[in-house]
Design an enzyme around this catalytic site. Structure first.
Site, PDB file in Angstrom:
ATOM      1  N   LYS A  22       1.568 -19.515 -34.292  1.00  0.00           N
ATOM      2  CA  LYS A  22       1.633 -18.387 -35.227  1.00  0.00           C
ATOM      3  C   LYS A  22       2.436 -17.235 -34.641  1.00  0.00           C
ATOM      4  O   LYS A  22       3.309 -16.662 -35.306  1.00  0.00           O
ATOM      5  CB  LYS A  22       0.220 -17.916 -35.563  1.00  0.00           C
ATOM      6  CG  LYS A  22       0.208 -16.628 -36.386  1.00  0.00           C
ATOM      7  CD  LYS A  22      -1.081 -15.862 -36.265  1.00  0.00           C
ATOM      8  CE  LYS A  22      -0.914 -14.489 -36.906  1.00  0.00           C
ATOM      9  NZ  LYS A  22      -2.087 -13.627 -36.718  1.00  0.00           N
ATOM     10  N   ASN A  23       2.150 -16.861 -33.399  1.00  0.00           N
ATOM     11  CA  ASN A  23       2.799 -15.690 -32.803  1.00  0.00           C
ATOM     12  C   ASN A  23       4.302 -15.900 -32.634  1.00  0.00           C
ATOM     13  O   ASN A  23       5.076 -14.944 -32.687  1.00  0.00           O
ATOM     14  CB  ASN A  23       2.142 -15.345 -31.474  1.00  0.00           C
ATOM     15  CG  ASN A  23       0.735 -14.803 -31.648  1.00  0.00           C
ATOM     16  OD1 ASN A  23       0.379 -14.345 -32.733  1.00  0.00           O
ATOM     17  ND2 ASN A  23      -0.068 -14.861 -30.599  1.00  0.00           N
ATOM     18  N   ARG A  97       0.947  -7.158 -40.216  1.00  0.00           N
ATOM     19  CA  ARG A  97       1.411  -6.495 -39.003  1.00  0.00           C
ATOM     20  C   ARG A  97       2.724  -7.094 -38.484  1.00  0.00           C
ATOM     21  O   ARG A  97       3.586  -6.384 -37.969  1.00  0.00           O
ATOM     22  CB  ARG A  97       0.332  -6.565 -37.916  1.00  0.00           C
ATOM     23  CG  ARG A  97       0.702  -5.737 -36.689  1.00  0.00           C
ATOM     24  CD  ARG A  97      -0.440  -5.576 -35.729  1.00  0.00           C
ATOM     25  NE  ARG A  97      -0.025  -4.717 -34.632  1.00  0.00           N
ATOM     26  CZ  ARG A  97      -0.032  -3.400 -34.676  1.00  0.00           C
ATOM     27  NH1 ARG A  97      -0.432  -2.788 -35.767  1.00  0.00           N
ATOM     28  NH2 ARG A  97       0.361  -2.682 -33.652  1.00  0.00           N
ATOM     29  N   ASP A 121      -5.382  -7.076 -37.698  1.00  0.00           N
ATOM     30  CA  ASP A 121      -6.766  -7.194 -37.265  1.00  0.00           C
ATOM     31  C   ASP A 121      -7.355  -5.844 -36.909  1.00  0.00           C
ATOM     32  O   ASP A 121      -6.673  -4.964 -36.372  1.00  0.00           O
ATOM     33  CB  ASP A 121      -6.858  -8.094 -36.018  1.00  0.00           C
ATOM     34  CG  ASP A 121      -6.773  -9.556 -36.372  1.00  0.00           C
ATOM     35  OD1 ASP A 121      -7.089  -9.898 -37.517  1.00  0.00           O
ATOM     36  OD2 ASP A 121      -6.392 -10.345 -35.495  1.00  0.00           O
ATOM     37  N   ASP A 319      -5.925 -13.584 -26.560  1.00  0.00           N
ATOM     38  CA  ASP A 319      -6.366 -14.284 -27.760  1.00  0.00           C
ATOM     39  C   ASP A 319      -7.369 -15.395 -27.483  1.00  0.00           C
ATOM     40  O   ASP A 319      -7.990 -15.914 -28.417  1.00  0.00           O
ATOM     41  CB  ASP A 319      -5.157 -14.876 -28.502  1.00  0.00           C
ATOM     42  CG  ASP A 319      -4.363 -13.811 -29.257  1.00  0.00           C
ATOM     43  OD1 ASP A 319      -4.906 -12.709 -29.453  1.00  0.00           O
ATOM     44  OD2 ASP A 319      -3.219 -14.090 -29.636  1.00  0.00           O
ATOM     45  N   MET A 341      -7.134  -5.191 -23.178  1.00  0.00           N
ATOM     46  CA  MET A 341      -6.089  -4.701 -24.067  1.00  0.00           C
ATOM     47  C   MET A 341      -6.595  -4.084 -25.356  1.00  0.00           C
ATOM     48  O   MET A 341      -5.971  -3.179 -25.905  1.00  0.00           O
ATOM     49  CB  MET A 341      -5.116  -5.838 -24.379  1.00  0.00           C
ATOM     50  CG  MET A 341      -4.383  -6.352 -23.154  1.00  0.00           C
ATOM     51  SD  MET A 341      -3.111  -7.573 -23.579  1.00  0.00           S
ATOM     52  CE  MET A 341      -2.577  -8.073 -21.950  1.00  0.00           C
TER      53      MET A 341
END
Length: 435
Positions: A22-23, A97, A121, A319, A341
């Site tokens: 996905k990223n 985003r 998110d 993640d 983070m």
């Protein structure tokens, strides 16, 4: 709003293929705006965030042809810049985003960009400063309309420069790289992100005619070119899915084979799960996870409690911290999970505590998990998914629990995992999608 009804206690068995990353997809899809020629992309995941970005590109005038279940052809030869001025664009972009990464290509090729404040998110503050700092160093002029929360950017005359990023942001680095590939002169980016996703983007841009060196390091050098051409690109398997399946197998005492993992691109992810006591076998490019009744968390060499913390690549990805945390609840031993983070990403642990997990939430960034070696199984409850990664951690918990759980707000899970219920049910899970 849809929910999952999960019947716990079922062991999984079989093979599963991870979706495309996905990223990576969010970056690669934005890069099609850099050329008027055709770009073919394979292994595109069928998930909400990616599909919404594809819809946004289509609305901008990009010609899109679906070649297969995971393959698309894009051609941005007639981009409608007037669409950027519409309320529809601002609304759709703010809901996603990843849409911020259209700015780099727009500035590079068309000299201007516009974007409303992106969503995403609810995991704490996620600054856009790194993106904007890089654009400004290249010569872009910014105006922020605070009343309407809209960014207007003028990038008519981008010029290469040296920059030291304040953080090694993956999306920030990607955005700056895409802006710099067509800027005049040489751009040097220090403290650049070097995740595999960013390496994939740079490799793709180089095939399109860009001149990027230092790929895979935190020091990128980019010689600007005037035009880029088309290319063909295949995305990596999603490392977050791979890590999720490893944790899921351990929690549910399942025997599964994760196919086509490109193991050499996973960094320390396999070793981190091994430190949790999970056995892994590499079979070519597949990862075999045997069924384990017990798995024991390692300690540090001096016997002190293991800490698993997120780091910039090649450290452990943030993640997967939620997966490590939930997996530890049924292990033997104790681990401190340190989420550096994002200050809101550990707030799902109250649901695990309600299920019977032994967890101490030390502060917004740290949680101590006390694994009791399955002595006290989790119990099914009703809960709500707060974000993509926490949602899958709760799904794993529910699959391993005694009884039935209901997980609400699964739209969050759908944003990052394609047809996860169908794919897991094919292995023996009992997950029902209900309204």
């Amino acid at each position: 709003m849809a929910s999952f009804r999960v019947e716990g206690g079922h062991r999984l068995k079989g093979e599963i293929i991870p979706q495309g990353a996905k990223n990576e997809a969010l970056q690669i899809l934005c890069a099609v705006l850099l050329t008027s020629e055709k770009v073919t992309i394979h292994k595109i995941p069928n998930i909400r965030d990616v599909n919404k970005l594809i819809e946004l590109l289509a609305d901008m005038g990009v010609k899109i042809t679906k070649l297969g279940p995971e393959s698309y052809e894009f051609q941005a030869d007639s981009v409608n810049l007037d669409y950027l001025e519409t309320e529809d664009f601002l609304k759709k972009a703010s809901a996603l985003r990843g849409s911020v990464m259209i700015l780099g290509p727009l500035l590079a090729r068309f000299g201007k960009g516009k974007l409303s404040k992106p969503g995403g998110d609810k995991i704490g503050r996620r600054r856009m400063d790194t993106h904007f700092y890089g654009f400004q160093k290249l010569g872009a002029q910014f105006h922020y309309d605070a009343k309407n929360e809209i960014f207007h950017i003028d990038g008519k005359d981008l010029k290469g420069t040296y920059m030291l990023l304040d953080e090694a942001s993956v999306t920030g680095t990607a955005n700056i790289v895409m802006a710099a590939v067509m800027a005049e002169g040489k751009t040097t980016i220090y403290n650049a992100a070097c995740e595999p996703y960013l390496q994939q983007l740079c490799d793709m841009l180089n095939r399109m005619g860009a001149k990027i060196s230092g790929v895979g390091s935190n020091l990128l050098t980019i010689e600007g070119v005037k035009v880029l051409g088309g290319t063909e690109h295949t995305m990596l398997p999603d490392m977050i899915e791979i890590g999720s399946f490893i944790g899921m197998a351990a929690m549910t005492q399942s025997e599964i084979t994760i196919k086509d993992c490109q193991i050499h691109r996973l960094g320390i992810i396999p070793d981190t799960f091994r430190r949790m006591g999970i056995k892994l076998e590499f079979r070519g490019d597949d990862i075999f996870v045997p069924a384990q009744k017990h798995y024991e968390i390692e300690t540090f060499i001096d016997g002190s409690i293991l800490t698993v913390a997120d780091q910039i690549w090649p450290g452990f990805t943030p993640d997967l911290l939620s997966i490590v945390l939930v997996t530890a609840t049924q292990a033997k031993g104790t681990v401190l999970v340190h989420q550096k983070m994002f200050e809101s990403r550990l707030f799902f642990v109250d649901k695990l505590i309600d299920m019977g997990a032994q967890i101490i939430l030390c502060d917004p960034h740290r949680a101590t998990v006390i694994g009791l070696d399955r002595k006290y199984p989790l119990r099914g409850i009703r809960m709500t998914s707060p974000d993509i990664r926490a949602g899958v951690a709760l799904l794993i918990a529910a699959m391993s629990a005694n009884g039935t759980s209901i997980i609400d707000n699964i739209e969050q899970i759908d944003r990052g995992y394609q047809h996860i219920d169908e794919r897991l049910n094919a292995l023996g899970a009992k997950i029902e999608r209900i309204n």
